[in-house]
Motif scaffolding. Structure first.
Motif, PDB file in Angstrom:
ATOM      1  N   THR A 199       0.830  -1.206   0.000  1.00 59.88           N
ATOM      2  CA  THR A 199       0.000   0.000   0.000  1.00 59.88           C
ATOM      3  C   THR A 199       0.863   1.254   0.000  1.00 59.88           C
ATOM      4  N   GLU A 200       1.957   1.231   0.773  1.00 64.36           N
ATOM      5  CA  GLU A 200       2.859   2.375   0.804  1.00 64.36           C
ATOM      6  C   GLU A 200       3.527   2.574  -0.557  1.00 64.36           C
ATOM      7  N   MET A 201       3.856   1.467  -1.240  1.00 64.29           N
ATOM      8  CA  MET A 201       4.418   1.582  -2.594  1.00 64.29           C
ATOM      9  C   MET A 201       3.422   2.266  -3.529  1.00 64.29           C
ATOM     10  N   LEU A 202       2.161   1.862  -3.432  1.00 65.69           N
ATOM     11  CA  LEU A 202       1.120   2.455  -4.278  1.00 65.69           C
ATOM     12  C   LEU A 202       0.910   3.927  -3.937  1.00 65.69           C
ATOM     13  N   ARG A 203       1.012   4.260  -2.656  1.00 67.49           N
ATOM     14  CA  ARG A 203       0.815   5.651  -2.242  1.00 67.49           C
ATOM     15  C   ARG A 203       1.918   6.538  -2.816  1.00 67.49           C
ATOM     16  N   LYS A 204       3.139   6.029  -2.803  1.00 67.77           N
ATOM     17  CA  LYS A 204       4.267   6.814  -3.304  1.00 67.77           C
ATOM     18  C   LYS A 204       4.314   6.857  -4.830  1.00 67.77           C
ATOM     19  N   ASP A 205       3.848   5.768  -5.444  1.00 66.45           N
ATOM     20  CA  ASP A 205       3.838   5.706  -6.912  1.00 66.45           C
ATOM     21  C   ASP A 205       2.543   5.046  -7.376  1.00 66.45           C
ATOM     22  N   PRO A 206       1.485   5.854  -7.592  1.00 65.21           N
ATOM     23  CA  PRO A 206       0.173   5.312  -7.985  1.00 65.21           C
ATOM     24  C   PRO A 206       0.215   4.515  -9.284  1.00 65.21           C
ATOM     25  N   GLN A 207       1.272   4.717 -10.093  1.00 66.29           N
ATOM     26  CA  GLN A 207       1.366   3.978 -11.356  1.00 66.29           C
ATOM     27  C   GLN A 207       1.793   2.532 -11.150  1.00 66.29           C
ATOM     28  N   THR A 208       2.299   2.224  -9.970  1.00 66.31           N
ATOM     29  CA  THR A 208       2.700   0.849  -9.664  1.00 66.31           C
ATOM     30  C   THR A 208       1.465  -0.047  -9.632  1.00 66.31           C
ATOM     31  N   GLY A 209       1.514  -1.141 -10.327  1.00 65.75           N
ATOM     32  CA  GLY A 209       0.386  -2.071 -10.300  1.00 65.75           C
ATOM     33  C   GLY A 209       0.289  -2.753  -8.948  1.00 65.75           C
ATOM     34  N   PHE A 210      -0.936  -3.042  -8.513  1.00 63.85           N
ATOM     35  CA  PHE A 210      -1.117  -3.658  -7.201  1.00 63.85           C
ATOM     36  C   PHE A 210      -0.448  -5.026  -7.131  1.00 63.85           C
ATOM     37  N   ASP A 211      -0.596  -5.813  -8.174  1.00 59.21           N
ATOM     38  CA  ASP A 211      -0.008  -7.156  -8.154  1.00 59.21           C
ATOM     39  C   ASP A 211       1.520  -7.089  -8.041  1.00 59.21           C
ATOM     40  N   THR A 212       2.119  -6.151  -8.767  1.00 63.13           N
ATOM     41  CA  THR A 212       3.568  -5.973  -8.687  1.00 63.13           C
ATOM     42  C   THR A 212       3.973  -5.546  -7.281  1.00 63.13           C
ATOM     43  N   ALA A 213       3.211  -4.591  -6.727  1.00 63.95           N
ATOM     44  CA  ALA A 213       3.535  -4.073  -5.395  1.00 63.95           C
ATOM     45  C   ALA A 213       3.407  -5.153  -4.332  1.00 63.95           C
ATOM     46  N   ILE A 214       2.377  -5.963  -4.402  1.00 64.25           N
ATOM     47  CA  ILE A 214       2.157  -6.968  -3.359  1.00 64.25           C
ATOM     48  C   ILE A 214       3.206  -8.076  -3.446  1.00 64.25           C
ATOM     49  N   GLU A 215       3.611  -8.448  -4.661  1.00 65.09           N
ATOM     50  CA  GLU A 215       4.646  -9.475  -4.809  1.00 65.09           C
ATOM     51  C   GLU A 215       5.993  -8.966  -4.288  1.00 65.09           C
ATOM     52  N   GLU A 216       6.313  -7.714  -4.610  1.00 57.83           N
ATOM     53  CA  GLU A 216       7.562  -7.138  -4.111  1.00 57.83           C
ATOM     54  C   GLU A 216       7.524  -7.030  -2.596  1.00 57.83           C
ATOM     55  N   ALA A 217       6.376  -6.617  -2.060  1.00 55.86           N
ATOM     56  CA  ALA A 217       6.245  -6.492  -0.606  1.00 55.86           C
ATOM     57  C   ALA A 217       6.391  -7.844   0.080  1.00 55.86           C
ATOM     58  N   LYS A 218       5.830  -8.872  -0.498  1.00 53.97           N
ATOM     59  CA  LYS A 218       5.952 -10.212   0.078  1.00 53.97           C
ATOM     60  C   LYS A 218       7.413 -10.660   0.075  1.00 53.97           C
ATOM     61  N   ARG A 219       8.125 -10.312  -0.992  1.00 55.06           N
ATOM     62  CA  ARG A 219       9.541 -10.676  -1.079  1.00 55.06           C
ATOM     63  C   ARG A 219      10.342  -9.972   0.018  1.00 55.06           C
ATOM     64  N   VAL A 220      10.052  -8.694   0.232  1.00 52.64           N
ATOM     65  CA  VAL A 220      10.759  -7.940   1.265  1.00 52.64           C
ATOM     66  C   VAL A 220      10.460  -8.519   2.650  1.00 52.64           C
ATOM     67  N   VAL A 221       9.202  -8.858   2.887  1.00 55.81           N
ATOM     68  CA  VAL A 221       8.823  -9.428   4.182  1.00 55.81           C
ATOM     69  C   VAL A 221       9.499 -10.777   4.394  1.00 55.81           C
ATOM     70  N   ARG A 222       9.569 -11.556   3.319  1.00 58.48           N
ATOM     71  CA  ARG A 222      10.166 -12.893   3.426  1.00 58.48           C
ATOM     72  C   ARG A 222      11.673 -12.821   3.670  1.00 58.48           C
ATOM     73  N   LEU A 223      12.364 -11.941   2.956  1.00 58.36           N
ATOM     74  CA  LEU A 223      13.820 -11.851   3.058  1.00 58.36           C
ATOM     75  C   LEU A 223      14.299 -10.892   4.144  1.00 58.36           C
ATOM     76  N   GLY A 224      13.447  -9.917   4.470  1.00 58.00           N
ATOM     77  CA  GLY A 224      13.885  -8.848   5.344  1.00 58.00           C
ATOM     78  C   GLY A 224      14.361  -7.685   4.489  1.00 58.00           C
ATOM     79  N   PRO A 225      14.193  -6.457   4.939  1.00 58.13           N
ATOM     80  CA  PRO A 225      14.541  -5.285   4.125  1.00 58.13           C
ATOM     81  C   PRO A 225      15.980  -5.275   3.619  1.00 58.13           C
ATOM     82  N   GLU A 226      16.943  -5.637   4.484  1.00 55.76           N
ATOM     83  CA  GLU A 226      18.350  -5.568   4.080  1.00 55.76           C
ATOM     84  C   GLU A 226      18.684  -6.602   3.017  1.00 55.76           C
ATOM     85  N   ARG A 227      18.262  -7.846   3.238  1.00 54.07           N
ATOM     86  CA  ARG A 227      18.545  -8.902   2.259  1.00 54.07           C
ATOM     87  C   ARG A 227      17.817  -8.626   0.947  1.00 54.07           C
ATOM     88  N   ALA A 228      16.603  -8.082   1.044  1.00 55.85           N
ATOM     89  CA  ALA A 228      15.848  -7.764  -0.166  1.00 55.85           C
ATOM     90  C   ALA A 228      16.542  -6.662  -0.953  1.00 55.85           C
TER      91      ALA A 228
END
Length: 255
Positions: A199-228
């Protein structure tokens, strides 16, 4: 085919009876035309049957036309009749009443929106309440922050449609949601954290597709911000190296 529940036409005039019969006709096209006709010739005499029909109409487009017809009537007539529907035991009656409120947009009805509506067990009611709340919330930072804090509790709820609706509500609220989303992005529930980050990705860049944003967010959550971040940097570096190699190969071929 869903059953079409006829409107009670007791003690009505012949005209009202014909309109009620058309609004309850088996064919959705007939019902749509009837709702359009009533809205095109607004008359408070049709208020009750429009509200009653909203609670039982099975077709989305006809329901939307019914709400439009209600908005054609004076708000001081419609709003007192709509308010009791917000507490109806019928899910669709609550949802459609909220939808009509959003169309009317009378800020004074903000006081009618309760946190319980935003948490409603019925997904459609909850989604509509989120949208209405964003439309009606006063332009006051305290009120908007309170709303954001309440909406955060719904992060991670439901399917893609539900989550996209909530993300849109946050985006429409604007910058006041930033702290609430930042806190939620650290939630131990991975679904909540990913939804908050997307949601924060979409807020900062409304052109970002929701599916792209949610997949990227899941990756960050899974790996952790630094590893991602490291992984993203490695991918970018590899892409740059490939592009450079391709350029060099092209230049060599031209020699």
């Amino acid at each position: 085919m869903q059953e079409v529940v006829p409107i009670n036409t007791t003690d009505t005039t012949p005209l009202n009876t014909r309109v009620a019969n058309a609004l309850g006709a088996e064919e959705s096209s007939v019902r749509l035309k009837a709702a359009l006709a009533v809205g095109s010739n607004p008359d408070p005499a049709f208020l009750e049957m429009l509200v009653e029909r909203c609670a039982v109409e099975p077709d989305f487009y006809v329901r939307d036309m019914l709400s439009w017809a209600l908005t054609r009537l004076p708000p001081e007539v419609v709003l007192p009749r709509i308010r009791p529907e917000l507490g109806s035991e019928v899910d669709q009656a609550r949802s459609q009443a909220l939808h009509t409120l959003s169309k009317i947009g009378d800020k004074s009805t903000w006081a009618w929106i309760t946190w319980d509506m935003l948490r409603d067990a019925d997904d459609e009611v909850a989604r509509t309440a989120w949208r209405v709340a964003v439309v009606l919330v006063p332009e006051d930072e305290g009120e908007e922050k309170d709303l954001a804090d309440e909406l955060v509790l719904q992060l991670g709820r439901g399917d893609r449609t539900m989550q996209l609706s909530l993300s849109r509500a946050f985006v429409d609220l604007g910058g006041v949601v930033e702290s609430a989303l930042e806190k939620a992005s650290e939630n131990p529930d991975p679904d909540v954290a990913a939804h908050a980050r997307a949601t924060e990705m979409l807020r900062k860049d409304p052109q970002t597709g929701f599916d792209t944003a949610i997949e990227e967010a899941k990756r960050v959550v899974r790996l952790g911000p630094e590893r991602a971040a490291d992984a993203a940097a490695a991918v970018a570096a590899a892409a740059a190296a490939l592009a450079s190699a391709g350029t060099e190969a092209s230049e060599a071929a031209d020699c």
